[in-house]
Design an enzyme around this catalytic site. Sequence first.
Site, mmCIF file in Angstrom:
data_model
loop_
_atom_site.group_PDB
_atom_site.id
_atom_site.type_symbol
_atom_site.label_atom_id
_atom_site.label_comp_id
_atom_site.label_asym_id
_atom_site.label_seq_id
_atom_site.Cartn_x
_atom_site.Cartn_y
_atom_site.Cartn_z
ATOM 1 N N HIS A 1 0.885 -1.260 0.103
ATOM 2 C CA HIS A 1 -0.229 -0.006 0.185
ATOM 3 C C HIS A 1 0.839 1.247 -0.086
ATOM 4 O O HIS A 1 0.754 2.172 -0.857
ATOM 5 C CB HIS A 1 -0.947 0.193 1.271
ATOM 6 N N ARG B 1 -2.005 -6.175 -8.260
ATOM 7 C CA ARG B 1 -0.804 -7.147 -8.119
ATOM 8 C C ARG B 1 -0.807 -8.265 -8.944
ATOM 9 O O ARG B 1 0.279 -8.474 -9.591
ATOM 10 C CB ARG B 1 -1.099 -7.894 -6.660
HETATM 11 P P1 ADP Z 1 -9.816 -3.559 -0.200
HETATM 12 O O1 ADP Z 1 -9.933 -2.201 -0.564
HETATM 13 O O2 ADP Z 1 -10.315 -4.273 -1.315
HETATM 14 O O3 ADP Z 1 -10.424 -3.837 0.969
HETATM 15 P P2 ADP Z 1 -7.207 -3.214 0.740
HETATM 16 O O4 ADP Z 1 -7.482 -2.335 1.645
HETATM 17 O O5 ADP Z 1 -6.204 -4.400 1.100
HETATM 18 O O6 ADP Z 1 -8.242 -3.974 -0.061
HETATM 19 O O7 ADP Z 1 -6.194 -2.604 -0.530
HETATM 20 C C1 ADP Z 1 -6.748 -1.460 -1.166
HETATM 21 C C2 ADP Z 1 -6.180 -1.419 -2.427
HETATM 22 O O8 ADP Z 1 -4.686 -1.797 -2.570
HETATM 23 C C3 ADP Z 1 -6.656 -2.412 -3.387
HETATM 24 O O9 ADP Z 1 -6.937 -2.019 -4.722
HETATM 25 C C4 ADP Z 1 -5.795 -3.784 -3.483
HETATM 26 O O10 ADP Z 1 -5.790 -4.257 -4.578
HETATM 27 C C5 ADP Z 1 -4.426 -2.662 -3.189
HETATM 28 N N1 ADP Z 1 -3.388 -3.517 -2.822
HETATM 29 C C6 ADP Z 1 -3.419 -4.349 -1.606
HETATM 30 N N2 ADP Z 1 -2.163 -4.816 -1.464
HETATM 31 C C7 ADP Z 1 -1.381 -4.324 -2.344
HETATM 32 C C8 ADP Z 1 -0.049 -4.514 -2.853
HETATM 33 N N3 ADP Z 1 0.793 -5.461 -1.900
HETATM 34 N N4 ADP Z 1 0.528 -3.894 -3.904
HETATM 35 C C9 ADP Z 1 -0.350 -3.026 -4.614
HETATM 36 N N5 ADP Z 1 -1.495 -2.787 -4.281
HETATM 37 C C10 ADP Z 1 -2.207 -3.389 -3.303
#
Ligand code: ADP
Length: 171
Positions: free
Chosen positions: A17, A90
């Site tokens: 993130h 990802r």
């Molecule tokens: P969500 O919003 O689906 O609950 P997250 O909070 O885990 O999911 O992630 C928010 C955004 O960041 C989503 O678009 C997810 O695909 C992306 N994301 C999560 N982990 C990573 C990572 N390791 N690298 C890049 N993007 C990520």
Amino acid sequence: MRTVIYPGSFDPLTNGHLDLIERAARLFDRVIVAVAENDAKQPLFTLEERRRLVECSTRGLPHVRVDTFEGLLVEYVVRQKGQAIIRGLRAVSDFEFEFQLALMNRKLCEKVETLFMMPKDTYTFLSSRVVKEISRLGGDVSPFVPPAVRKALRSKLRGRRHPTPGGSVWH
Ligand code: ADP
């Protein structure tokens, strides 16, 4: 003034993130990391804990603000005078869900664009879910999360080193 919103559960924030936040901050005048309420996901951390962890991990980044929101994302984006939403990709496995979400958001509000960004290759395997599982099983998560998140995971999971009822990712 170009504003982009990066929404997510951030339960908790990972280095993946953070990598996206830094990339977005180089492209936009203002990045708002919007931590979603999302009760349906039964988060490990409360909304306020998730917000605070993002805040203290992004303190050194100018133009990055942290906020929380509930309700429709596109309405939040319009209220913040944002032009776009950032989401991360990802692997192909992320694509279908993200594609559906982006097109639905476009139906709801034509003028808000969704942009996809890829993290540094070493973060493509990282997810909040896997980080929580490693931590729950007593593993070292320091290569995957900022120091404040590592500490928060340790204190949250102290005394509950058992896989969740849904099963562990490791067996
Ligand atoms: P969500 O919003 O689906 O609950 P997250 O909070 O885990 O999911 O992630 C928010 C955004 O960041 C989503 O678009 C997810 O695909 C992306 N994301 C999560 N982990 C990573 C990572 N390791 N690298 C890049 N993007 C990520």
